[in-house]
Design a protein around this motif. Structure first.
Motif, PDB file in Angstrom:
ATOM      1  N   ASN A  30       0.833  -1.209   0.000  1.00 25.45           N
ATOM      2  CA  ASN A  30       0.000   0.000   0.000  1.00 25.45           C
ATOM      3  C   ASN A  30       0.866   1.257   0.000  1.00 25.45           C
ATOM      4  O   ASN A  30       0.881   2.015   0.978  1.00 25.45           O
ATOM      5  CB  ASN A  30      -0.932  -0.006   1.213  1.00 25.45           C
ATOM      6  CG  ASN A  30      -1.869  -1.194   1.226  1.00 25.45           C
ATOM      7  OD1 ASN A  30      -2.684  -1.358   0.318  1.00 25.45           O
ATOM      8  ND2 ASN A  30      -1.753  -2.037   2.248  1.00 25.45           N
ATOM      9  N   PRO A  31       1.595   1.500  -1.086  1.00 26.94           N
ATOM     10  CA  PRO A  31       2.540   2.622  -1.089  1.00 26.94           C
ATOM     11  C   PRO A  31       1.895   3.997  -0.960  1.00 26.94           C
ATOM     12  O   PRO A  31       2.525   4.925  -0.464  1.00 26.94           O
ATOM     13  CB  PRO A  31       3.252   2.463  -2.440  1.00 26.94           C
ATOM     14  CG  PRO A  31       2.300   1.689  -3.291  1.00 26.94           C
ATOM     15  CD  PRO A  31       1.614   0.746  -2.350  1.00 26.94           C
ATOM     16  N   THR A  32       0.627   4.131  -1.373  1.00 25.62           N
ATOM     17  CA  THR A  32      -0.014   5.447  -1.248  1.00 25.62           C
ATOM     18  C   THR A  32      -0.136   5.869   0.215  1.00 25.62           C
ATOM     19  O   THR A  32      -0.113   7.061   0.525  1.00 25.62           O
ATOM     20  CB  THR A  32      -1.414   5.428  -1.891  1.00 25.62           C
ATOM     21  OG1 THR A  32      -2.188   4.366  -1.321  1.00 25.62           O
ATOM     22  CG2 THR A  32      -1.312   5.235  -3.397  1.00 25.62           C
TER      23      THR A  32
ATOM     24  N   ILE B 118      10.818  -0.071  -8.714  1.00 21.91           N
ATOM     25  CA  ILE B 118       9.444   0.007  -9.210  1.00 21.91           C
ATOM     26  C   ILE B 118       9.331  -0.780 -10.507  1.00 21.91           C
ATOM     27  O   ILE B 118      10.069  -0.518 -11.468  1.00 21.91           O
ATOM     28  CB  ILE B 118       9.023   1.468  -9.433  1.00 21.91           C
ATOM     29  CG1 ILE B 118       9.039   2.222  -8.103  1.00 21.91           C
ATOM     30  CG2 ILE B 118       7.652   1.551 -10.093  1.00 21.91           C
ATOM     31  CD1 ILE B 118       8.819   3.719  -8.239  1.00 21.91           C
ATOM     32  N   GLU B 119       8.432  -1.735 -10.542  1.00 20.53           N
ATOM     33  CA  GLU B 119       8.201  -2.564 -11.728  1.00 20.53           C
ATOM     34  C   GLU B 119       6.736  -2.971 -11.752  1.00 20.53           C
ATOM     35  O   GLU B 119       6.251  -3.601 -10.819  1.00 20.53           O
ATOM     36  CB  GLU B 119       9.098  -3.806 -11.696  1.00 20.53           C
ATOM     37  CG  GLU B 119       8.837  -4.823 -12.780  1.00 20.53           C
ATOM     38  CD  GLU B 119       8.976  -4.233 -14.177  1.00 20.53           C
ATOM     39  OE1 GLU B 119       7.990  -4.313 -14.946  1.00 20.53           O
ATOM     40  OE2 GLU B 119      10.048  -3.688 -14.484  1.00 20.53           O
TER      41      GLU B 119
ATOM     42  N   ASN C  81       2.878   7.098 -12.052  1.00 19.68           N
ATOM     43  CA  ASN C  81       2.045   7.647 -10.979  1.00 19.68           C
ATOM     44  C   ASN C  81       2.859   7.951  -9.725  1.00 19.68           C
ATOM     45  O   ASN C  81       2.367   7.785  -8.597  1.00 19.68           O
ATOM     46  CB  ASN C  81       0.924   6.664 -10.641  1.00 19.68           C
ATOM     47  CG  ASN C  81       0.013   6.395 -11.821  1.00 19.68           C
ATOM     48  OD1 ASN C  81      -0.272   7.289 -12.610  1.00 19.68           O
ATOM     49  ND2 ASN C  81      -0.452   5.165 -11.953  1.00 19.68           N
ATOM     50  N   LEU C  82       4.085   8.382  -9.895  1.00 23.43           N
ATOM     51  CA  LEU C  82       4.989   8.582  -8.761  1.00 23.43           C
ATOM     52  C   LEU C  82       4.448   9.541  -7.714  1.00 23.43           C
ATOM     53  O   LEU C  82       4.687   9.363  -6.520  1.00 23.43           O
ATOM     54  CB  LEU C  82       6.343   9.096  -9.255  1.00 23.43           C
ATOM     55  CG  LEU C  82       7.188   8.145 -10.101  1.00 23.43           C
ATOM     56  CD1 LEU C  82       8.496   8.834 -10.498  1.00 23.43           C
ATOM     57  CD2 LEU C  82       7.471   6.848  -9.364  1.00 23.43           C
TER      58      LEU C  82
ATOM     59  N   TYR D  58       9.291  14.273 -12.314  1.00 25.00           N
ATOM     60  CA  TYR D  58      10.559  14.135 -11.599  1.00 25.00           C
ATOM     61  C   TYR D  58      10.947  15.439 -10.917  1.00 25.00           C
ATOM     62  O   TYR D  58      11.411  15.442  -9.774  1.00 25.00           O
ATOM     63  CB  TYR D  58      11.680  13.707 -12.547  1.00 25.00           C
ATOM     64  CG  TYR D  58      11.397  12.479 -13.370  1.00 25.00           C
ATOM     65  CD1 TYR D  58      10.514  11.503 -12.939  1.00 25.00           C
ATOM     66  CD2 TYR D  58      12.035  12.281 -14.605  1.00 25.00           C
ATOM     67  CE1 TYR D  58      10.259  10.371 -13.707  1.00 25.00           C
ATOM     68  CE2 TYR D  58      11.785  11.161 -15.365  1.00 25.00           C
ATOM     69  CZ  TYR D  58      10.901  10.211 -14.928  1.00 25.00           C
ATOM     70  OH  TYR D  58      10.655   9.099 -15.682  1.00 25.00           O
ATOM     71  N   GLN D  59      10.749  16.556 -11.619  1.00 21.74           N
ATOM     72  CA  GLN D  59      11.101  17.856 -11.049  1.00 21.74           C
ATOM     73  C   GLN D  59      10.250  18.160  -9.818  1.00 21.74           C
ATOM     74  O   GLN D  59      10.732  18.756  -8.848  1.00 21.74           O
ATOM     75  CB  GLN D  59      10.914  18.956 -12.092  1.00 21.74           C
ATOM     76  CG  GLN D  59      11.374  20.327 -11.616  1.00 21.74           C
ATOM     77  CD  GLN D  59      11.260  21.380 -12.703  1.00 21.74           C
ATOM     78  OE1 GLN D  59      10.448  21.268 -13.619  1.00 21.74           O
ATOM     79  NE2 GLN D  59      12.084  22.415 -12.609  1.00 21.74           N
ATOM     80  N   HIS D  60       9.012  17.740  -9.848  1.00 18.79           N
ATOM     81  CA  HIS D  60       8.111  17.957  -8.704  1.00 18.79           C
ATOM     82  C   HIS D  60       8.585  17.186  -7.477  1.00 18.79           C
ATOM     83  O   HIS D  60       8.430  17.654  -6.342  1.00 18.79           O
ATOM     84  CB  HIS D  60       6.697  17.529  -9.082  1.00 18.79           C
ATOM     85  CG  HIS D  60       5.707  17.608  -7.961  1.00 18.79           C
ATOM     86  ND1 HIS D  60       5.215  18.807  -7.490  1.00 18.79           N
ATOM     87  CD2 HIS D  60       5.129  16.633  -7.191  1.00 18.79           C
ATOM     88  CE1 HIS D  60       4.379  18.571  -6.493  1.00 18.79           C
ATOM     89  NE2 HIS D  60       4.308  17.263  -6.288  1.00 18.79           N
ATOM     90  N   LEU D  61       9.183  16.024  -7.689  1.00 17.89           N
ATOM     91  CA  LEU D  61       9.549  15.147  -6.580  1.00 17.89           C
ATOM     92  C   LEU D  61      10.966  15.359  -6.069  1.00 17.89           C
ATOM     93  O   LEU D  61      11.220  15.239  -4.869  1.00 17.89           O
ATOM     94  CB  LEU D  61       9.379  13.683  -6.997  1.00 17.89           C
ATOM     95  CG  LEU D  61       7.952  13.225  -7.289  1.00 17.89           C
ATOM     96  CD1 LEU D  61       7.960  11.785  -7.773  1.00 17.89           C
ATOM     97  CD2 LEU D  61       7.079  13.359  -6.050  1.00 17.89           C
TER      98      LEU D  61
END
Length: 214
Positions: A23-25, A68-69, A99-100, A139-142
């Motif tokens: 449950n990564p969220t 992540i896969e 969906n990172l 990516y820039q957001h994270l």
């Protein structure tokens, strides 16, 4: 990547919650609680069979890694490698790398690895490439301003596209190699594809990049 479907893969992944996060969220913004420390977190999008991410975790014990896969029949092979490596600083996610932002908060990860990603060579599939600007925005957001993207491929077309996409987006190219295995780069951990293609005589292209400070 064509892999034979393994109907038992999901059950095996569920049987190892110490490595495979279900449950990564629910962990967004709190991944340090999973690892029990505040070490830097590096993620690999498209971990495949897991040779790279397991090798990195073994080599760098004070860095936390997340592979992540999306294909469970592939991720279960990465699980086998993680178990064999017997590392505590590695977790695996069976989720879509697009969906990172559902799983990580801004500045929560410090480095993203993109290794031998699908080149999506047809022009109509350009937006699916993991180095396309729509992914760079994610990516820039994270990533923090000091965060990095490390990219490896055997596909010259994808490498040239990535160089252009990164440059046009405004990333700083900190390292570029047109033949990684003939360079002076040290401590390289190879992926399964990297081993295969290098043995066939193909050069391996690699770059490191970061976003410019605002």
């Amino acid at each position: 990547m064509r892999v034979k479907h393994k109907p038992w893969a999901k059950d095996k992944l569920l049987a190892h919650p110490e490595i495979c996060v279900q449950n990564p969220t629910e962990l967004k913004g709190n991944w340090h609680t999973v690892f029990g420390n505040h070490h830097p977190i590096h993620i690999e999008i498209g971990s495949g069979k897991g040779q790279f991410i397991s090798g990195m975790a073994k080599q760098n014990e004070r860095i936390n890694y997340i592979g992540i896969e999306v294909v469970e029949s592939v991720l279960v092979l990465a699980l086998d490698k993680a178990l064999a490596a017997d590392v505590k600083n590695l977790r695996l996610l069976a989720v879509d790398g697009g969906n990172l932002t559902d799983y990580f908060s801004p500045d929560e990860i410090e480095r993203i690895y993109l290794n031998f990603s699908d080149p999506w060579p047809k022009k109509r599939h350009t937006k699916r490439r993991l180095t396309n600007p729509r992914f760079l925005t994610i990516y820039q957001h994270l990533l923090p301003q000091s965060g990095e993207i490390h990219f490896k491929t055997d596909n010259r077309g994808l490498f040239e596209y990535t160089l252009q996409a990164f440059s046009e987006y405004g990333l700083l190219l900190q390292y570029v190699s047109l033949d990684l295995h003939q360079s002076q780069f040290e401590d390289n951990i190879m992926t399964e594809y990297e081993e295969k293609f290098s043995k066939q005589g193909y050069p391996i292209y690699r770059l490191e990049a970061s976003f410019k400070a605002n």
